[in-house]
Each structure stands twice: as structure tokens, then as C-alpha cells.
Design an enzyme around this catalytic site. Structure first.
Site, PDB file in Angstrom:
ATOM      1  N   HIS A 296      -5.578   3.617  -1.802  1.00  0.00           N
ATOM      2  CA  HIS A 296      -6.889   3.958  -1.265  1.00  0.00           C
ATOM      3  C   HIS A 296      -7.239   5.366  -1.741  1.00  0.00           C
ATOM      4  CE1 HIS A 296      -9.535   4.198   2.659  1.00  0.00           C
ATOM      5  NE2 HIS A 296     -10.202   4.524   1.573  1.00  0.00           N
TER       6      HIS A 296
ATOM      7  N   GLU B 196     -10.932  -9.497   3.306  1.00  0.00           N
ATOM      8  CA  GLU B 196      -9.656  -9.107   3.927  1.00  0.00           C
ATOM      9  C   GLU B 196      -9.933  -8.830   5.394  1.00  0.00           C
ATOM     10  OE1 GLU B 196      -7.267  -6.165   1.909  1.00  0.00           O
ATOM     11  OE2 GLU B 196      -6.207  -5.646   3.760  1.00  0.00           O
TER      12      GLU B 196
ATOM     13  N   ASN C 254       0.852  -1.187   0.000  1.00  0.00           N
ATOM     14  CA  ASN C 254       0.000   0.000   0.000  1.00  0.00           C
ATOM     15  C   ASN C 254       0.895   1.247   0.000  1.00  0.00           C
ATOM     16  OD1 ASN C 254      -1.412   2.271   1.080  1.00  0.00           O
ATOM     17  ND2 ASN C 254      -3.080   0.911   1.622  1.00  0.00           N
TER      18      ASN C 254
HETATM   19  N1  PXP Z   1      -5.737  -3.198   3.876  1.00  0.00           N
HETATM   20  C1  PXP Z   1      -6.727  -2.285   3.903  1.00  0.00           C
HETATM   21  C2  PXP Z   1      -8.061  -2.683   3.395  1.00  0.00           C
HETATM   22  C3  PXP Z   1      -6.493  -0.977   4.386  1.00  0.00           C
HETATM   23  O1  PXP Z   1      -7.496  -0.079   4.400  1.00  0.00           O
HETATM   24  C4  PXP Z   1      -5.195  -0.623   4.796  1.00  0.00           C
HETATM   25  C5  PXP Z   1      -4.916   0.768   5.281  1.00  0.00           C
HETATM   26  O2  PXP Z   1      -5.167   1.687   4.290  1.00  0.00           O
HETATM   27  C6  PXP Z   1      -4.189  -1.603   4.706  1.00  0.00           C
HETATM   28  C7  PXP Z   1      -4.489  -2.883   4.276  1.00  0.00           C
HETATM   29  C8  PXP Z   1      -2.768  -1.304   5.068  1.00  0.00           C
HETATM   30  O3  PXP Z   1      -2.665  -0.973   6.418  1.00  0.00           O
HETATM   31  P1  PXP Z   1      -1.277  -0.427   6.950  1.00  0.00           P
HETATM   32  O4  PXP Z   1      -1.010   0.841   6.221  1.00  0.00           O
HETATM   33  O5  PXP Z   1      -1.512  -0.240   8.398  1.00  0.00           O
HETATM   34  O6  PXP Z   1      -0.250  -1.477   6.649  1.00  0.00           O
END
Ligand code: PXP
Length: 263
Positions: free
Chosen positions: A50, A158, A14
Site C-alpha cells: 500500500h 475485496e 501484505n
Molecule cells: N487488503 C486491503 C485492501 C488492505 O488495505 C489491507 C490493509 O492494508 C489488507 C488487505 C491487509 O490487512 P491486514 O494487514 O490487517 O492483514
């Protein structure tokens, strides 16, 4: 490593927080797009972004450029709104992950209420699936949410690992180290959270859903989650980008991949 075989677990990175850094100054750098070739070079499986309703980090032009480049499959995290469904349906990412969104939150706090918002989620899921987009729902590790996700037509689920990670962070804040196994009460709390993820993962897999996990994961808390064999994909962002500040993106990704590969 167990010495017998290496297990493959997919990694989605991400890259929202590259954009967070850029938006802090409203300039053109660092560009999330520039991460793509590095991630590809690390054999990452997908890039996750996102597009928030308030556009606090990723912008529409980031999404368009990242999709157009076609360097990696794109997992688009999005709220269940008309605007976002329209954008996803027209841009066709490989995967759309529906997440809850609150304007005042710092990050995605908690999973989607698939039980309470069932009709809305089902309709949005139908629209995106009809466009050939894989749909994943980001929910808490809860059996009712898991069953509702299946009934809403999702391809994947997820599980939000935030509560599990939070217990470990609380322990770290009070002790200055991550070895929670040395503290009976913390060990029990961590295991309770882990057990919820394990039980929900088994249920999801039994229902035929693909099982993913994400939120708050880093090299000090990832390993116990990887022991849940049903989880085939991890989406990790904040910890990778934070670590990249000191060691670079390639090294930060490699460190996570080493945990995922049981090394
Ligand atoms: N998965 C989803 C669906 C998320 O919304 C996020 C955060 O945006 C993540 C994974 C990743 O989380 P992190 O940034 O805490 O690793």
C-alpha cells in the site's frame, strides 16, 4: 482437512509492516524487498503493498524495486487520487486495489464508498484498466457497494473483513481465548458479520466479479471465512508480519496457508 480434496485459495501477503518497522527508525532495514524471495519460496500468489499518500511505510523506491524485480505479481493498494492513479498507470502493477485513505487513521478503517464516489472511482478504474491493470475495489460487505463496484467497471471486489475480525478481537479481549462459540451472544454477533460477507460474496460472484477478502485476518479467525466458497483470494499482512517476529516469515506464511488449504 475434509479428506476429499484440497481447495486452492490464493494468498497475497501484505508486506507494508516490514516497512513500518524500517520507517520507525528511518534506516534502510528491514527492507520489504528482502521478503520477496522468501514469499516466492513459500509459493505465495502475490505480494501486496500500500503506497499511502503520507508514505508512512512503503516508499516510492520500494514500489519501483519490487516491480522491477518481477518476483511475484504485485497488488498495489492505493487511494483514488490523481497522484496515485498517475503512479499506477506509469508503473503498471498486476492489480490495483482502490482503498479509502484517511491521514489520521491507524489502518484502512472501513471500505471505499463506491456509491458516493462513483464517478471518481469509475474514471480511475477506466484509466487503469486501459493500461491492462486488473482493478479491485476494497469495500464493506454491503449489497449497494457491491452493485456499484460492478457498475464502476471493477474486475474484482475485496471485502473488508475488519468488522467481523473486530467482534472476535473484542471477545478475545474480554475472555483471553478465541473460542467465541462458547458464548452465545458473541457467536451470534460473529455470525451476523459473517453472513454479511457471505451474502455480499454471493452477489458479487453472481455479477461476475472476482471475490477477494482481507483485513484483520489471522489463524484464529480465518477458517470461517474460507468456508465462503466464492472468495478466491485473501490479502493478509499485519498478522503474518507480527507472527514472523517470533517464528520467521516462512513459518508465519505456512501457518496461514495451512488454514487456506483446509489442513
Ligand atoms: N487488503 C486491503 C485492501 C488492505 O488495505 C489491507 C490493509 O492494508 C489488507 C488487505 C491487509 O490487512 P491486514 O494487514 O490487517 O492483514
Amino acid at each position: 482437512m475434509n479428506g476429499i480434496s484440497q481447495i486452492t485459495r490464493r494468498l497475497g501477503v501484505n508486506i507494508d509492516h516490514i516497512a513500518t518497522l524500517r520507517e520507525a527508525r528511518k534506516v534502510s532495514y528491514p527492507a520489504p524487498f528482502d521478503a520477496l524471495s522468501i514469499l516466492k519460496g513459500c509459493a505465495v500468489d502475490q505480494v501486496t503493498i500500500h503506497l499511502r499518500e503520507d508514505r508512512r511505510h512503503i516508499q516510492d523506491h520500494d514500489l519501483a524495486a519490487i516491480l522491477k524485480a518481477g518476483v511475484l505479481p504485485v497488488n498495489l493498494e492505493m487511494a483514488v487520487t490523481e497522484e496515485m492513479v498517475r503512479i499506477a498507470a506509469s508503473q503498471c502493477p498486476h492489480t490495483a486495489t482502490f482503498v479509502p485513505e484517511k491521514r489520521e487513521e491507524i489502518t484502512t478503517e472501513g471500505g471505499l464508498d463506491c456509491v458516493g464516489l462513483f464517478e471518481k472511482i469509475k474514471q480511475a478504474t477506466d484509466v487503469l484498466k486501459s493500461r491492462g491493470i486488473r482493478v479491485s475495489l476494497f469495500v464493506d460487505p454491503d449489497l449497494r457497494q457491491t452493485v456499484a463496484s460492478k457498475e464502476a467497471g471493477a474486475d474484482a471486489i475485496e471485502f473488508h473483513t475488519g468488522s467481523y475480525c473486530h467482534v472476535i478481537e473484542e471477545f478475545y479481549a474480554s475472555s483471553g481465548h478465541y473460542d467465541y462459540t462458547r458464548d452465545k451472544a458473541s457467536f451470534a454477533r460473529v455470525n451476523t458479520e459473517l453472513e454479511k460477507i457471505k451474502t455480499a460474496s454471493k452477489k458479487a460472484a453472481a455479477l461476475g466479479l472476482k471475490v477477494f477478502a482481507g483485513h484483520g485476518l489471522h489463524t484464529h479467525n480465518l477458517k470461517p471465512v474460507t468456508e465462503i466458497s466464492e472468495i478466491e483470494e485473501y490479502n493478509i499482512g499485519h498478522a503474518i508480519i507480527a507472527r514472523a517476529v517470533f517464528v520467521g516469515l516462512k513459518q508465519a506464511v505456512c501457518e496461514i496457508q495451512a488454514v487456506l488449504k483446509d489442513q
